[in-house]
Write a protein that holds these residues in place. Structure first.
Motif, mmCIF file in Angstrom:
data_model
loop_
_atom_site.group_PDB
_atom_site.id
_atom_site.type_symbol
_atom_site.label_atom_id
_atom_site.label_comp_id
_atom_site.label_asym_id
_atom_site.label_seq_id
_atom_site.Cartn_x
_atom_site.Cartn_y
_atom_site.Cartn_z
ATOM 1 N N MET A 30 0.833 -1.200 0.000
ATOM 2 C CA MET A 30 0.000 0.000 0.000
ATOM 3 C C MET A 30 0.866 1.248 0.000
ATOM 4 N N LYS A 31 1.829 1.278 -0.840
ATOM 5 C CA LYS A 31 2.761 2.386 -0.886
ATOM 6 C C LYS A 31 2.086 3.736 -1.148
ATOM 7 N N ASP A 32 1.076 3.763 -1.999
ATOM 8 C CA ASP A 32 0.448 5.022 -2.386
ATOM 9 C C ASP A 32 -0.803 5.340 -1.577
ATOM 10 N N PHE A 33 -0.990 4.686 -0.443
ATOM 11 C CA PHE A 33 -2.174 4.900 0.382
ATOM 12 C C PHE A 33 -2.158 6.329 0.922
ATOM 13 N N ALA A 34 -3.216 7.110 0.616
ATOM 14 C CA ALA A 34 -3.266 8.514 1.037
ATOM 15 C C ALA A 34 -4.694 8.900 1.395
ATOM 16 N N PHE A 35 -4.829 9.660 2.467
ATOM 17 C CA PHE A 35 -6.133 10.179 2.877
ATOM 18 C C PHE A 35 -5.917 11.260 3.931
ATOM 19 N N ILE A 36 -6.999 11.959 4.249
ATOM 20 C CA ILE A 36 -7.009 12.950 5.324
ATOM 21 C C ILE A 36 -7.984 12.440 6.386
ATOM 22 N N ALA A 37 -7.496 12.160 7.581
ATOM 23 C CA ALA A 37 -8.376 11.810 8.697
ATOM 24 C C ALA A 37 -8.878 13.112 9.303
ATOM 25 N N LEU A 38 -10.167 13.168 9.607
ATOM 26 C CA LEU A 38 -10.779 14.401 10.094
ATOM 27 C C LEU A 38 -11.654 14.097 11.295
ATOM 28 N N ASP A 39 -11.610 14.987 12.290
ATOM 29 C CA ASP A 39 -12.465 14.861 13.462
ATOM 30 C C ASP A 39 -12.994 16.239 13.834
ATOM 31 N N VAL A 40 -14.241 16.272 14.260
ATOM 32 C CA VAL A 40 -14.912 17.517 14.634
ATOM 33 C C VAL A 40 -15.393 17.403 16.072
ATOM 34 N N GLU A 41 -15.248 18.475 16.824
ATOM 35 C CA GLU A 41 -15.828 18.573 18.171
ATOM 36 C C GLU A 41 -16.817 19.728 18.169
ATOM 37 N N THR A 42 -17.900 19.555 18.915
ATOM 38 C CA THR A 42 -18.908 20.620 19.001
ATOM 39 C C THR A 42 -19.071 21.080 20.446
ATOM 40 N N ALA A 43 -19.535 22.301 20.576
ATOM 41 C CA ALA A 43 -19.690 22.929 21.892
ATOM 42 C C ALA A 43 -21.017 22.583 22.551
ATOM 43 N N THR A 44 -22.034 22.316 21.740
ATOM 44 C CA THR A 44 -23.376 22.009 22.251
ATOM 45 C C THR A 44 -23.945 20.833 21.465
ATOM 46 N N GLY A 45 -25.212 20.543 21.688
ATOM 47 C CA GLY A 45 -25.892 19.505 20.932
ATOM 48 C C GLY A 45 -26.215 19.925 19.511
ATOM 49 N N ASN A 46 -26.016 21.169 19.195
ATOM 50 C CA ASN A 46 -26.236 21.673 17.839
ATOM 51 C C ASN A 46 -25.014 21.317 17.002
ATOM 52 N N ARG A 47 -25.217 20.547 15.924
ATOM 53 C CA ARG A 47 -24.080 20.102 15.119
ATOM 54 C C ARG A 47 -23.271 21.249 14.534
ATOM 55 N N SER A 48 -23.864 22.399 14.348
ATOM 56 C CA SER A 48 -23.122 23.522 13.750
ATOM 57 C C SER A 48 -22.244 24.255 14.760
ATOM 58 N N SER A 49 -22.251 23.843 16.026
ATOM 59 C CA SER A 49 -21.498 24.547 17.074
ATOM 60 C C SER A 49 -20.051 24.048 17.148
ATOM 61 N N ILE A 50 -19.385 23.986 16.017
ATOM 62 C CA ILE A 50 -18.024 23.449 15.961
ATOM 63 C C ILE A 50 -17.080 24.293 16.824
ATOM 64 N N CYS A 51 -16.308 23.603 17.675
ATOM 65 C CA CYS A 51 -15.307 24.291 18.494
ATOM 66 C C CYS A 51 -13.891 23.812 18.171
ATOM 67 N N GLU A 52 -13.780 22.713 17.425
ATOM 68 C CA GLU A 52 -12.464 22.258 16.980
ATOM 69 C C GLU A 52 -12.617 21.347 15.761
ATOM 70 N N ILE A 53 -11.688 21.511 14.828
ATOM 71 C CA ILE A 53 -11.544 20.581 13.706
ATOM 72 C C ILE A 53 -10.087 20.140 13.705
ATOM 73 N N GLY A 54 -9.892 18.838 13.652
ATOM 74 C CA GLY A 54 -8.540 18.292 13.592
ATOM 75 C C GLY A 54 -8.379 17.415 12.373
ATOM 76 N N ILE A 55 -7.191 17.437 11.777
ATOM 77 C CA ILE A 55 -6.908 16.586 10.627
ATOM 78 C C ILE A 55 -5.541 15.934 10.789
ATOM 79 N N THR A 56 -5.389 14.800 10.159
ATOM 80 C CA THR A 56 -4.091 14.152 10.017
ATOM 81 C C THR A 56 -3.952 13.758 8.554
ATOM 82 N N ILE A 57 -2.840 14.141 7.964
ATOM 83 C CA ILE A 57 -2.587 13.875 6.557
ATOM 84 C C ILE A 57 -1.725 12.625 6.445
#
Length: 130
Positions: free
Chosen positions: A1-28
């Motif tokens: 799998m030499k050419d295996f490539a993707f972006i891992a992404l995670d989102v955290e929210t401040a409230t129960g409202n999905r749009s209340s993003i307080c952090e976005i993290g990625i790993t390349i």
């Protein structure tokens, strides 16, 4: 799998409202190796938090009070993920949080290619024979 490539992404929210993003993290991941990890603390609307969410991720209003809102950092975040393969562990939360937050900010939705590692893990578990 030499050419295996993707972006891992995670989102955290401040409230129960999905749009209340307080952090976005990625790993390349490129050529099957981690090349970079990056995260952005984001000030949610009114910097409002639920204690339940703080217990999950540990991010507080004090952490984000002086941070930019999503519209101020979205261009940078998008440059990492647009036209890439994005992997989240719960797409129904992470990707819809991003979509909701972008719509709330009147930011056009980017063209993203993504899949859910949670669903893949569930399918592997269902089909595993012991």
């Amino acid at each position: 799998m030499k050419d295996f490539a993707f972006i891992a992404l995670d989102v955290e929210t401040a409230t129960g409202n999905r749009s209340s993003i307080c952090e976005i993290g990625i790993t390349i991941v490129e050529n099957s190796e981690i090349k970079e990890s990056k995260s952005w603390l984001i000030r949610p609307k009114n910097n409002l938090y639920w204690s339940r969410n703080i217990k999950i991720h540990g991010i507080t209003p004090e952490d984000t009070q002086d941070k930019p809102c999503l519209s101020e950092v979205w261009g940078e975040i998008c440059s990492y993920i647009e036209n890439k393969i994005v992997v989240t562990h719960n797409t129904s939360f992470d990707m819809f949080s991003i979509a909701d937050a972008l719509m709330d900010s009147n930011i056009p939705l980017p063209d993203l290619n993504y899949f859910c590692s949670l669903r893949i893990a569930q399918k592997c578990t269902y089909h595993a024979k012991f």
